[in-house]
Scaffold this active site. Sequence first.
Site, PDB file in Angstrom:
ATOM      1  N   ASN A 108       0.877  -1.179   0.000  1.00 23.65           N
ATOM      2  CA  ASN A 108       0.000   0.000   0.000  1.00 23.65           C
ATOM      3  C   ASN A 108       0.908   1.220   0.000  1.00 23.65           C
ATOM      4  O   ASN A 108       1.496   1.555   1.028  1.00 23.65           O
ATOM      5  CB  ASN A 108      -0.890  -0.027   1.255  1.00 23.65           C
ATOM      6  N   TRP A 109       1.006   1.837  -1.166  1.00 27.62           N
ATOM      7  CA  TRP A 109       1.956   2.950  -1.280  1.00 27.62           C
ATOM      8  C   TRP A 109       1.451   4.223  -0.613  1.00 27.62           C
ATOM      9  O   TRP A 109       2.210   5.165  -0.431  1.00 27.62           O
ATOM     10  CB  TRP A 109       2.238   3.239  -2.768  1.00 27.62           C
ATOM     11  N   LYS A 110       0.182   4.288  -0.316  1.00 24.77           N
ATOM     12  CA  LYS A 110      -0.430   5.495   0.272  1.00 24.77           C
ATOM     13  C   LYS A 110      -0.166   6.709  -0.631  1.00 24.77           C
ATOM     14  O   LYS A 110      -0.073   6.552  -1.838  1.00 24.77           O
ATOM     15  CB  LYS A 110       0.079   5.725   1.699  1.00 24.77           C
ATOM     16  N   HIS A 134      -9.491   1.279   4.768  1.00 20.72           N
ATOM     17  CA  HIS A 134      -8.229   1.499   5.474  1.00 20.72           C
ATOM     18  C   HIS A 134      -8.482   2.463   6.641  1.00 20.72           C
ATOM     19  O   HIS A 134      -9.272   3.397   6.521  1.00 20.72           O
ATOM     20  CB  HIS A 134      -7.181   2.060   4.514  1.00 20.72           C
ATOM     21  N   GLU A 173      -6.854   4.851   7.733  1.00 20.94           N
ATOM     22  CA  GLU A 173      -6.611   6.269   7.434  1.00 20.94           C
ATOM     23  C   GLU A 173      -7.828   6.884   6.730  1.00 20.94           C
ATOM     24  O   GLU A 173      -8.140   8.053   6.929  1.00 20.94           O
ATOM     25  CB  GLU A 173      -5.337   6.411   6.591  1.00 20.94           C
ATOM     26  N   GLU A 198      -5.629  -4.878  10.471  1.00 27.02           N
ATOM     27  CA  GLU A 198      -4.583  -3.881  10.699  1.00 27.02           C
ATOM     28  C   GLU A 198      -4.866  -3.154  12.008  1.00 27.02           C
ATOM     29  O   GLU A 198      -5.657  -2.201  12.031  1.00 27.02           O
ATOM     30  CB  GLU A 198      -4.570  -2.865   9.554  1.00 27.02           C
ATOM     31  N   GLY A 208       2.338   2.200  10.755  1.00 25.13           N
ATOM     32  CA  GLY A 208       3.299   3.287  10.598  1.00 25.13           C
ATOM     33  C   GLY A 208       3.963   3.697  11.897  1.00 25.13           C
ATOM     34  O   GLY A 208       4.604   4.743  11.963  1.00 25.13           O
ATOM     35  N   SER A 264       3.276  -2.200  10.410  1.00 22.30           N
ATOM     36  CA  SER A 264       4.734  -2.252  10.624  1.00 22.30           C
ATOM     37  C   SER A 264       5.329  -3.623  10.329  1.00 22.30           C
ATOM     38  O   SER A 264       6.242  -4.087  11.028  1.00 22.30           O
ATOM     39  CB  SER A 264       5.093  -1.788  12.047  1.00 22.30           C
ATOM     40  N   GLY A 320       2.691  -1.188   4.284  1.00 24.41           N
ATOM     41  CA  GLY A 320       2.779   0.239   3.976  1.00 24.41           C
ATOM     42  C   GLY A 320       4.217   0.647   3.709  1.00 24.41           C
ATOM     43  O   GLY A 320       4.754   0.438   2.628  1.00 24.41           O
ATOM     44  N   GLY A 321       4.859   1.212   4.720  1.00 25.50           N
ATOM     45  CA  GLY A 321       6.207   1.774   4.573  1.00 25.50           C
ATOM     46  C   GLY A 321       7.195   0.871   3.856  1.00 25.50           C
ATOM     47  O   GLY A 321       7.921   1.326   2.958  1.00 25.50           O
TER      48      GLY A 321
HETATM   49  C1  PEP Z   1      -0.850   0.157   6.023  1.00 20.67           C
HETATM   50  O1  PEP Z   1      -0.996   1.353   5.970  1.00 20.67           O
HETATM   51  O2  PEP Z   1      -1.663  -0.595   5.462  1.00 20.67           O
HETATM   52  C2  PEP Z   1       0.288  -0.362   6.772  1.00 20.67           C
HETATM   53  C3  PEP Z   1       0.266  -1.590   7.185  1.00 20.67           C
HETATM   54  O3  PEP Z   1       1.329   0.528   7.001  1.00 20.67           O
HETATM   55  P1  PEP Z   1       2.753   0.193   7.664  1.00 20.67           P
HETATM   56  O4  PEP Z   1       3.230  -1.115   7.093  1.00 20.67           O
HETATM   57  O5  PEP Z   1       3.625   1.338   7.276  1.00 20.67           O
HETATM   58  O6  PEP Z   1       2.534   0.092   9.137  1.00 20.67           O
END
Ligand code: PEP
Length: 252
Positions: free
Chosen positions: A9-11, A96, A98, A168, A174, A214, A235-236
Amino acid sequence: MRKNIVAGNWKMNTTLPEGVALAKAVNAALCGVTPKCDVIIAVPFTHLAPVNDVIDNSKLGLGAENCADHRSGAYTGEVSAPMVASTGAKYVILGHSERRQYYGETSEILKEKVNLALENGLTPIFCIGEVLEERENGTFFDVVKAQIEEALFDLSAEDFSKLILAYEPVWAIGTGKTATDDQAEEMHAYIRGVIEGKYGNEVAENTSILYGGSCKPSNAKALFAKPNVDGGLIGGASLDAESFMGIVTAFE
Ligand code: PEP
């Protein structure tokens, strides 16, 4: 049998040239290897069609990070499920945290989005998860159950079977603070039980439930070794081809 899946997930990251370069790097890294999971990247709307042009869809699935809760019309700035599908994308992240937190997405809105995604042949990657306060006050199972019931339990068994779920925990997204593999397994097993209660054992056993929060190469192996963790939403660590591949290759 359910699939193992690693989805990035590049956001709201990468310009178009940067995103195309990243997609090319992931695509190149997948050539010549046979991962033990399906691999997906979910990218900003602006990147969908150009990224689709540079990846091999048989190796790398493409998804959007959201879609509108309306089919078409006077909704300035929105991007509909048919528009997403027309780019060649096959997946869409919905619900999500966010989007729930910053854009007020409720279960009612998400229900519409899921229906429109399915109508347009897109596979929703549907996110659920509790915030820190709910983890700490012990309501996390109820919260996650309600998120699933409210947005998804009007679906037929056939439609529900098309979904991918992503657990999640919001406190892990994050933050660098991952749920332990035991915490993830406990919740994933619970979610599978909730699905079984509504749709029966076969649908529950065939539903892929990803962990997100994470996840990185150093912890992916332990998480993915758990029987009810079918992969990750990343994500990251999906913004760097090498670290993303470190997670893709974590399946034994
Ligand atoms: C996400 O936003 O779906 C996610 C899991 O982010 P991160 O891996 O950065 O915690």
